[in-house]
Each structure stands twice: as C-alpha cells, then as structure tokens.
Motif scaffolding. Structure first.
Motif, mmCIF file in Angstrom:
data_model
loop_
_atom_site.group_PDB
_atom_site.id
_atom_site.type_symbol
_atom_site.label_atom_id
_atom_site.label_comp_id
_atom_site.label_asym_id
_atom_site.label_seq_id
_atom_site.Cartn_x
_atom_site.Cartn_y
_atom_site.Cartn_z
ATOM 1 N N ARG A 29 61.900 13.196 36.977
ATOM 2 C CA ARG A 29 62.255 13.186 35.558
ATOM 3 C C ARG A 29 63.311 12.138 35.236
ATOM 4 O O ARG A 29 64.094 11.749 36.090
ATOM 5 C CB ARG A 29 62.740 14.550 35.108
ATOM 6 C CG ARG A 29 64.103 14.898 35.647
ATOM 7 C CD ARG A 29 64.708 16.078 34.926
ATOM 8 N NE ARG A 29 66.036 16.340 35.430
ATOM 9 C CZ ARG A 29 67.130 15.713 35.036
ATOM 10 N NH1 ARG A 29 67.069 14.790 34.110
ATOM 11 N NH2 ARG A 29 68.308 16.004 35.553
ATOM 12 N N VAL A 30 63.291 11.738 33.985
ATOM 13 C CA VAL A 30 64.315 10.874 33.422
ATOM 14 C C VAL A 30 65.264 11.779 32.651
ATOM 15 O O VAL A 30 64.837 12.750 32.028
ATOM 16 C CB VAL A 30 63.681 9.820 32.484
ATOM 17 C CG1 VAL A 30 64.732 8.982 31.809
ATOM 18 C CG2 VAL A 30 62.700 8.956 33.260
ATOM 19 N N SER A 32 67.126 13.731 30.087
ATOM 20 C CA SER A 32 66.729 14.002 28.708
ATOM 21 C C SER A 32 67.252 15.365 28.291
ATOM 22 O O SER A 32 67.373 16.268 29.106
ATOM 23 C CB SER A 32 65.214 13.986 28.588
ATOM 24 O OG SER A 32 64.830 14.295 27.277
ATOM 25 N N GLN A 36 60.658 19.491 26.981
ATOM 26 C CA GLN A 36 59.539 18.786 27.595
ATOM 27 C C GLN A 36 58.608 19.803 28.252
ATOM 28 O O GLN A 36 59.072 20.687 28.972
ATOM 29 C CB GLN A 36 60.051 17.801 28.645
ATOM 30 C CG GLN A 36 61.007 16.764 28.075
ATOM 31 C CD GLN A 36 61.518 15.852 29.152
ATOM 32 O OE1 GLN A 36 60.763 15.118 29.770
ATOM 33 N NE2 GLN A 36 62.824 15.902 29.406
ATOM 34 N N SER A 76 67.731 14.393 38.595
ATOM 35 C CA SER A 76 67.174 13.251 37.869
ATOM 36 C C SER A 76 66.945 12.085 38.822
ATOM 37 O O SER A 76 67.744 11.852 39.726
ATOM 38 C CB SER A 76 68.141 12.822 36.762
ATOM 39 O OG SER A 76 67.669 11.685 36.092
ATOM 40 N N SER A 123 52.644 17.765 27.863
ATOM 41 C CA SER A 123 52.868 17.756 26.417
ATOM 42 C C SER A 123 52.729 19.175 25.890
ATOM 43 O O SER A 123 52.158 20.044 26.538
ATOM 44 C CB SER A 123 51.830 16.872 25.724
ATOM 45 O OG SER A 123 51.954 16.976 24.314
ATOM 46 N N TYR A 137 56.731 15.952 24.858
ATOM 47 C CA TYR A 137 56.200 15.129 25.928
ATOM 48 C C TYR A 137 57.156 15.083 27.110
ATOM 49 O O TYR A 137 58.361 14.993 26.935
ATOM 50 C CB TYR A 137 55.969 13.690 25.438
ATOM 51 C CG TYR A 137 54.973 13.589 24.316
ATOM 52 C CD1 TYR A 137 53.624 13.844 24.534
ATOM 53 C CD2 TYR A 137 55.383 13.253 23.039
ATOM 54 C CE1 TYR A 137 52.707 13.761 23.504
ATOM 55 C CE2 TYR A 137 54.471 13.156 21.999
ATOM 56 C CZ TYR A 137 53.135 13.411 22.238
ATOM 57 O OH TYR A 137 52.236 13.336 21.226
ATOM 58 N N ASN A 139 59.126 13.370 29.980
ATOM 59 C CA ASN A 139 59.695 12.044 30.143
ATOM 60 C C ASN A 139 59.951 11.814 31.631
ATOM 61 O O ASN A 139 60.985 12.226 32.161
ATOM 62 C CB ASN A 139 60.998 11.926 29.341
ATOM 63 C CG ASN A 139 61.537 10.523 29.304
ATOM 64 O OD1 ASN A 139 60.853 9.585 29.683
ATOM 65 N ND2 ASN A 139 62.768 10.381 28.848
ATOM 66 N N GLY A 140 58.985 11.230 32.316
ATOM 67 C CA GLY A 140 59.090 10.999 33.742
ATOM 68 C C GLY A 140 57.714 10.858 34.355
ATOM 69 O O GLY A 140 56.776 10.413 33.696
#
Length: 170
Positions: A29-30, A32, A36, A76, A123, A137, A139-140
């Motif tokens: 993951r990024v 955030s 998500q 992360s 999503s 959504y 993110n990763g």
C-alpha cells in the motif's frame, strides 16, 4: 483507479452461506487516509454481505452491517500477506501469517451473493452496487488474490506462501 469487477449474477460461487471460506492476497500500500476497498461484495445492501476495507492504514472485516474484526496497522511500502478465514463459525484475520485483531466467534452470517450481480476487488461498488464511486479505490498493488469457498485455508498462525497461489479443493 484500477479494479476488478466480477459478474456474479450467473453463479453462486461467491455466496459463502454460513460455511467456511478464505480470502487472501498480497498487498503493498501507499500511505493514505481515505477508505480503500479490497473486497466489496455488498451490492446495494449491507445485510448478509461481506466487505474488507482499510481506513487510516487499518483493515476491517465488515459483515452484515457491522465491523467484526479490526487489524493492526498495515506497513507502507512493503509487501504484506493478508488472509481472512472463517472456520466453523470462527473468523480470524492474519498479516504475514500472524493473527491480527481478535477472533470473531459465533460468526454465523449467511453470506449471500452480491445484489445486482457485481462484486469488486480493489474498489467499492458504488451506491447502486453497479458503478464504483470515488473514495473507495485501493491505492497500491495487489497480487496473488485467492478466494476459497468451503475451506478455511488457515486456522492458526502460519508461514505465508512464497510461491504463486494455486487452486485449492473446496
């Protein structure tokens, strides 16, 4: 904004009922803070449906209208193996093979297939259960996603697989 939409209106493969199941995948993951979604099989209702999502880097197992298990913080920028498994009405969540969060006992939700015939990986399903809406959504990156109906692949701490996931009987 990439996600997978699964047409479920011609199969009951994703209707787990009250039986055992496993959902597992690798994620990277990024950082955030927005919500998500990893697994959204709700359609237009929260009743008898299943959702796995993350907010503020914590993963939640949401079943039939309520949060049932809350994880620790997901690291992360590194690959993490995630698994959610229900065995004999007892559901557990794992990071890298170690249980995170508490065991949800007496988990007897009769999980039905998503309404409107669509389910989503990466999503949310939107308010109509058909078209994703912003804010859900993932993110990763996701890899080696496996859904097993009828079998709890993991029931205690384990060593995560280090090879490509394969089909499992059941």
């Amino acid at each position: 904004g990439d996600y997978l939409r699964i047409e479920t209106n011609t199969t009951d493969d994703f209707a787990f009922g009250t039986g055992d199941f496993t959902i597992e995948f690798w994620l990277n993951r990024v950082l955030s803070t927005h919500q998500q979604h990893f697994y959204d099989f709700r359609g237009t209702t929260n009743t008898n449906t299943l959702l796995v999502y993350m907010v503020n880097n914590v993963i939640y197992y949401f079943g039939s209208g309520s949060e049932r298990i809350t994880s620790g913080t997901v690291p992360s920028g590194e690959w993490v193996h995630f698994a959610l498994a229900r065995s004999s009405n007892s559901t557990k969540m794992y990071f890298n093979g170690t249980q995170t969060g508490s065991t949800h006992t007496n988990d007897t939700v009769d999980f039905l297939a998503p309404t409107h015939g669509s389910a989503y990986i990466g999503s949310n399903g939107g308010t109509d259960g058909i078209i994703p809406t912003g804010g859900g959504y993932f993110n990763g990156f996701l890899s080696n996603y496996r859904i097993v109906k009828g079998t709890a692949v993991y029931t205690a701490n384990f060593t995560p697989p280090n090879t490509r996931l394969t089909a499992i009987d059941g």
